[in-house]
Design a protein around this motif. Sequence first.
Motif, PDB file in Angstrom:
ATOM      1  N   PRO A 146      55.607  75.146-129.614  1.00  0.00           N
ATOM      2  CA  PRO A 146      53.929  75.531-128.926  1.00  0.00           C
ATOM      3  C   PRO A 146      54.031  76.409-127.590  1.00  0.00           C
ATOM      4  O   PRO A 146      52.795  76.998-127.493  1.00  0.00           O
ATOM      5  N   GLY A 147      55.056  77.665-128.088  1.00  0.00           N
ATOM      6  CA  GLY A 147      55.308  78.686-126.662  1.00  0.00           C
ATOM      7  C   GLY A 147      56.196  78.343-125.984  1.00  0.00           C
ATOM      8  O   GLY A 147      55.192  77.514-124.829  1.00  0.00           O
ATOM      9  N   VAL A 148      57.296  78.886-125.544  1.00  0.00           N
ATOM     10  CA  VAL A 148      57.822  78.654-124.025  1.00  0.00           C
ATOM     11  C   VAL A 148      56.907  78.506-122.408  1.00  0.00           C
ATOM     12  O   VAL A 148      56.998  78.328-121.877  1.00  0.00           O
ATOM     13  N   ALA A 149      56.061  79.388-123.115  1.00  0.00           N
ATOM     14  CA  ALA A 149      55.311  80.030-121.317  1.00  0.00           C
ATOM     15  C   ALA A 149      54.298  79.419-121.451  1.00  0.00           C
ATOM     16  O   ALA A 149      54.006  78.993-119.905  1.00  0.00           O
ATOM     17  N   ASP A 150      53.710  78.350-122.012  1.00  0.00           N
ATOM     18  CA  ASP A 150      53.214  77.340-122.655  1.00  0.00           C
ATOM     19  C   ASP A 150      53.945  75.839-122.094  1.00  0.00           C
ATOM     20  O   ASP A 150      52.812  75.166-121.322  1.00  0.00           O
ATOM     21  N   MET A 151      54.685  75.744-122.487  1.00  0.00           N
ATOM     22  CA  MET A 151      55.177  75.056-122.446  1.00  0.00           C
ATOM     23  C   MET A 151      55.812  73.912-120.622  1.00  0.00           C
ATOM     24  O   MET A 151      55.970  73.124-119.922  1.00  0.00           O
ATOM     25  N   TYR A 152      56.516  75.752-120.085  1.00  0.00           N
ATOM     26  CA  TYR A 152      55.947  75.734-119.082  1.00  0.00           C
ATOM     27  C   TYR A 152      55.030  75.457-117.767  1.00  0.00           C
ATOM     28  O   TYR A 152      55.211  74.831-116.617  1.00  0.00           O
ATOM     29  N   GLU A 153      54.390  76.278-118.476  1.00  0.00           N
ATOM     30  CA  GLU A 153      52.221  76.147-117.845  1.00  0.00           C
ATOM     31  C   GLU A 153      52.244  74.564-117.934  1.00  0.00           C
ATOM     32  O   GLU A 153      51.002  74.344-116.139  1.00  0.00           O
ATOM     33  N   ASP A 154      52.637  74.333-118.901  1.00  0.00           N
ATOM     34  CA  ASP A 154      52.153  72.858-118.577  1.00  0.00           C
ATOM     35  C   ASP A 154      51.929  71.036-118.171  1.00  0.00           C
ATOM     36  O   ASP A 154      52.006  70.416-117.199  1.00  0.00           O
ATOM     37  N   VAL A 155      53.961  72.088-117.720  1.00  0.00           N
ATOM     38  CA  VAL A 155      54.702  71.049-116.308  1.00  0.00           C
ATOM     39  C   VAL A 155      54.148  71.450-115.308  1.00  0.00           C
ATOM     40  O   VAL A 155      54.631  70.432-114.500  1.00  0.00           O
ATOM     41  N   VAL A 156      54.099  72.856-114.549  1.00  0.00           N
ATOM     42  CA  VAL A 156      53.678  73.109-114.192  1.00  0.00           C
ATOM     43  C   VAL A 156      51.861  72.696-113.140  1.00  0.00           C
ATOM     44  O   VAL A 156      51.586  72.080-112.294  1.00  0.00           O
ATOM     45  N   LYS A 157      50.695  72.645-114.264  1.00  0.00           N
ATOM     46  CA  LYS A 157      49.607  71.992-114.015  1.00  0.00           C
ATOM     47  C   LYS A 157      49.576  70.335-113.948  1.00  0.00           C
ATOM     48  O   LYS A 157      49.385  69.656-113.512  1.00  0.00           O
ATOM     49  N   ASN A 158      50.629  69.671-114.904  1.00  0.00           N
ATOM     50  CA  ASN A 158      50.474  68.575-114.050  1.00  0.00           C
ATOM     51  C   ASN A 158      51.671  67.833-113.452  1.00  0.00           C
ATOM     52  O   ASN A 158      50.616  66.357-113.576  1.00  0.00           O
ATOM     53  N   LEU A 159      52.486  68.480-113.029  1.00  0.00           N
ATOM     54  CA  LEU A 159      53.647  67.858-112.503  1.00  0.00           C
ATOM     55  C   LEU A 159      53.317  68.601-110.734  1.00  0.00           C
ATOM     56  O   LEU A 159      54.634  67.793-109.964  1.00  0.00           O
TER      57      LEU A 159
END
Length: 222
Positions: A146-159
Amino acid sequence: MALEKVTMTVLIDNTSHPPFKKAWGLSILIESPEVKILWDSGPDPNTLTHNANILNKDLKVDYLIFSHRHWDHTGGTEAVRYRKAIAPRDWLFPKFKNLVMNNKYLKLIDEVIVTRPLMGMGLPEQALLIDVKGYGTVMLVGCSHPGVADMYEDVVKNLGIRPRMVIGGFHLFGAPKRLVEETIARLRNLGAEKLHPIHCSGEYAKLLARSDVETGTVIELP
């Protein structure tokens, strides 16, 4: 509360030196007094067992956690003794015993979270977050479809968590240099301080990240 101490050992990566065997795939063993986890099992049981034996590592774990269903991350499962396996919810996933199919953020213990799967290149993929006392959060990825930066950003936004370290496959092998540069820069801008791109990440990503992690590498935190 964060885990007091964590040891991460790369059991399978594309790069290795004797006496380790290399293989196209990924497997990382996470050990702490509180929990023992195997992150992916590589492409075959023989390579996984060989490298684990050299390092005197027991493949009996509490959790076997799969990033996604591809063979180079699930093929070594026969060699692993585990209490529970966790995979992204995916009807094409191989059938293993005691398998939990995840479709949300899943807290195993307070310090260990399996992320919600994101879609990338037609399949769901999840990451693993481990909070280490005196260090911060480590994010383990598999192939980052899914894209490593997108996966990282999802964690930032949701957690609200900004992992200090990211280790695993960044899926940048053969990618244009500009894309590799943009991905590494984005991860750093989002909050990642230490990057260890292995497996499908490509040599240019390793160069930019200034990382020499490979099969047999042991990382002790804090």
